[in-house]
Motif scaffolding. Structure first.
Motif, PDB file in Angstrom:
ATOM      1  N   THR A  42       1.049  -1.062   0.122  1.00  0.00           N
ATOM      2  CA  THR A  42      -0.109   0.052  -0.095  1.00  0.00           C
ATOM      3  C   THR A  42       0.937   1.428   0.003  1.00  0.00           C
ATOM      4  OG1 THR A  42      -1.743   1.032   1.254  1.00  0.00           O
ATOM      5  CG2 THR A  42      -0.197   0.120   2.461  1.00  0.00           C
ATOM      6  N   ASP A  83      -0.052   5.867  -0.257  1.00  0.00           N
ATOM      7  CA  ASP A  83      -0.995   7.029  -0.481  1.00  0.00           C
ATOM      8  C   ASP A  83      -0.653   7.955  -1.639  1.00  0.00           C
ATOM      9  OD1 ASP A  83      -2.678   6.264   1.505  1.00  0.00           O
ATOM     10  OD2 ASP A  83      -2.185   7.386   3.014  1.00  0.00           O
ATOM     11  N   LYS A 139      -0.964  11.754  -3.138  1.00  0.00           N
ATOM     12  CA  LYS A 139      -1.238  13.132  -2.661  1.00  0.00           C
ATOM     13  C   LYS A 139      -2.970  13.243  -2.939  1.00  0.00           C
ATOM     14  CE  LYS A 139       3.530  14.552  -3.253  1.00  0.00           C
ATOM     15  NZ  LYS A 139       4.264  15.370  -4.028  1.00  0.00           N
ATOM     16  N   ASP A 140      -3.321  13.978  -1.806  1.00  0.00           N
ATOM     17  CA  ASP A 140      -4.776  14.165  -1.758  1.00  0.00           C
ATOM     18  C   ASP A 140      -5.222  15.472  -2.902  1.00  0.00           C
ATOM     19  OD1 ASP A 140      -7.493  13.843  -1.392  1.00  0.00           O
ATOM     20  OD2 ASP A 140      -7.413  14.504   0.684  1.00  0.00           O
ATOM     21  N   ARG A 148      -7.738   1.613  -6.314  1.00  0.00           N
ATOM     22  CA  ARG A 148      -7.623   2.849  -5.473  1.00  0.00           C
ATOM     23  C   ARG A 148      -8.943   3.139  -4.952  1.00  0.00           C
ATOM     24  NH1 ARG A 148      -9.360   7.845  -6.272  1.00  0.00           N
ATOM     25  NH2 ARG A 148     -10.132   7.616  -8.383  1.00  0.00           N
ATOM     26  N   ASP A 184     -10.260   6.489  -2.877  1.00  0.00           N
ATOM     27  CA  ASP A 184      -9.953   7.854  -2.713  1.00  0.00           C
ATOM     28  C   ASP A 184      -8.325   8.379  -2.925  1.00  0.00           C
ATOM     29  OD1 ASP A 184     -10.300  10.421  -1.565  1.00  0.00           O
ATOM     30  OD2 ASP A 184      -9.981   9.909   0.519  1.00  0.00           O
ATOM     31  N   ASN A 185      -7.547   8.406  -1.885  1.00  0.00           N
ATOM     32  CA  ASN A 185      -6.117   8.849  -2.472  1.00  0.00           C
ATOM     33  C   ASN A 185      -5.196   7.375  -2.008  1.00  0.00           C
ATOM     34  OD1 ASN A 185      -6.455   9.263   0.555  1.00  0.00           O
ATOM     35  ND2 ASN A 185      -4.217  10.617   0.293  1.00  0.00           N
ATOM     36  N   HIS A 186      -5.912   6.250  -1.474  1.00  0.00           N
ATOM     37  CA  HIS A 186      -5.027   5.142  -0.880  1.00  0.00           C
ATOM     38  C   HIS A 186      -5.092   3.986  -2.139  1.00  0.00           C
ATOM     39  CE1 HIS A 186      -5.990   6.947   3.057  1.00  0.00           C
ATOM     40  NE2 HIS A 186      -7.338   6.729   2.732  1.00  0.00           N
ATOM     41  N   GLN A 228       2.923  10.493  -5.251  1.00  0.00           N
ATOM     42  CA  GLN A 228       2.606   9.546  -4.094  1.00  0.00           C
ATOM     43  C   GLN A 228       3.307  10.177  -2.777  1.00  0.00           C
ATOM     44  OE1 GLN A 228       5.275   6.220  -5.732  1.00  0.00           O
ATOM     45  NE2 GLN A 228       3.419   5.166  -6.518  1.00  0.00           N
ATOM     46  N   GLN A 229       2.750   9.817  -1.749  1.00  0.00           N
ATOM     47  CA  GLN A 229       3.375  10.180  -0.476  1.00  0.00           C
ATOM     48  C   GLN A 229       3.544   9.224   0.560  1.00  0.00           C
ATOM     49  OE1 GLN A 229       0.638  13.026   1.066  1.00  0.00           O
ATOM     50  NE2 GLN A 229      -1.072  11.735   1.521  1.00  0.00           N
ATOM     51  N   LEU A 256       3.468   6.535   3.732  1.00  0.00           N
ATOM     52  CA  LEU A 256       2.658   6.434   5.001  1.00  0.00           C
ATOM     53  C   LEU A 256       3.353   6.878   6.138  1.00  0.00           C
ATOM     54  CD1 LEU A 256       1.473   2.920   3.784  1.00  0.00           C
ATOM     55  CD2 LEU A 256       0.163   5.048   3.438  1.00  0.00           C
TER      56      LEU A 256
END
Length: 128
Positions: free
Chosen positions: A24, A26, A28-29, A64, A66-68, A105-106, A108
């Motif tokens: 997994t 995340d 960026k939102d 995916r 949301d942003n996950h 990407q960011q 976790l």
């Protein structure tokens, strides 16, 4: 006139076991960045696909919400994370792709410094 069909089957000399790994990360939102990320994954560079297959990954899916992101990798006996990492470091095109993906990407919150995709721990399996 008679025809005879002869079929031959040679069993494999070594059975390959498939392993599944779930990871997994995340994104960026940001809706625009997420759309751009998905566009890149609709047309993954051929060199990236080749590097994935050459490492022993036989199937890969990314989902995916949301942003996950959630990735499922199926691998053969030749795959190890260490071997894949060494192959990636030696491949300039993979390094270019990975640098580009950091735009989207960011890490976790509990990831190690520089770690993107984090291996998930299986906590349940239903065998029916």
């Amino acid at each position: 006139m008679k025809f005879m069909l002869i079929l031959s089957f040679t069993p494999p000399t070594k059975l390959c076991t498939m392993k599944r790994h779930c990871l997994t990360v995340d994104l960026k939102d940001d809706a625009e960045l997420i759309a751009e990320y998905e566009a890149y994954h609709r047309e993954v560079w051929p060199e990236i696909k080749k590097s994935i297959l050459d490492s022993g990954i036989t199937n890969m899916e990314i989902y995916r919400f949301d942003n996950h992101l959630f990735m499922i990798m199926e691998t053969d006996d030749s795959f190890t994370f260490e071997r894949k990492a060494a192959m990636d470091v030696a491949n300039a095109k993979v390094q270019e792709w990975e640098q580009l993906m950091w735009k989207f990407q960011q890490p976790l919150k509990n990831a190690k410094p520089g770690e993107k995709w984090v291996l998930m721990e299986k906590i349940f399996e239903l065998n029916g």
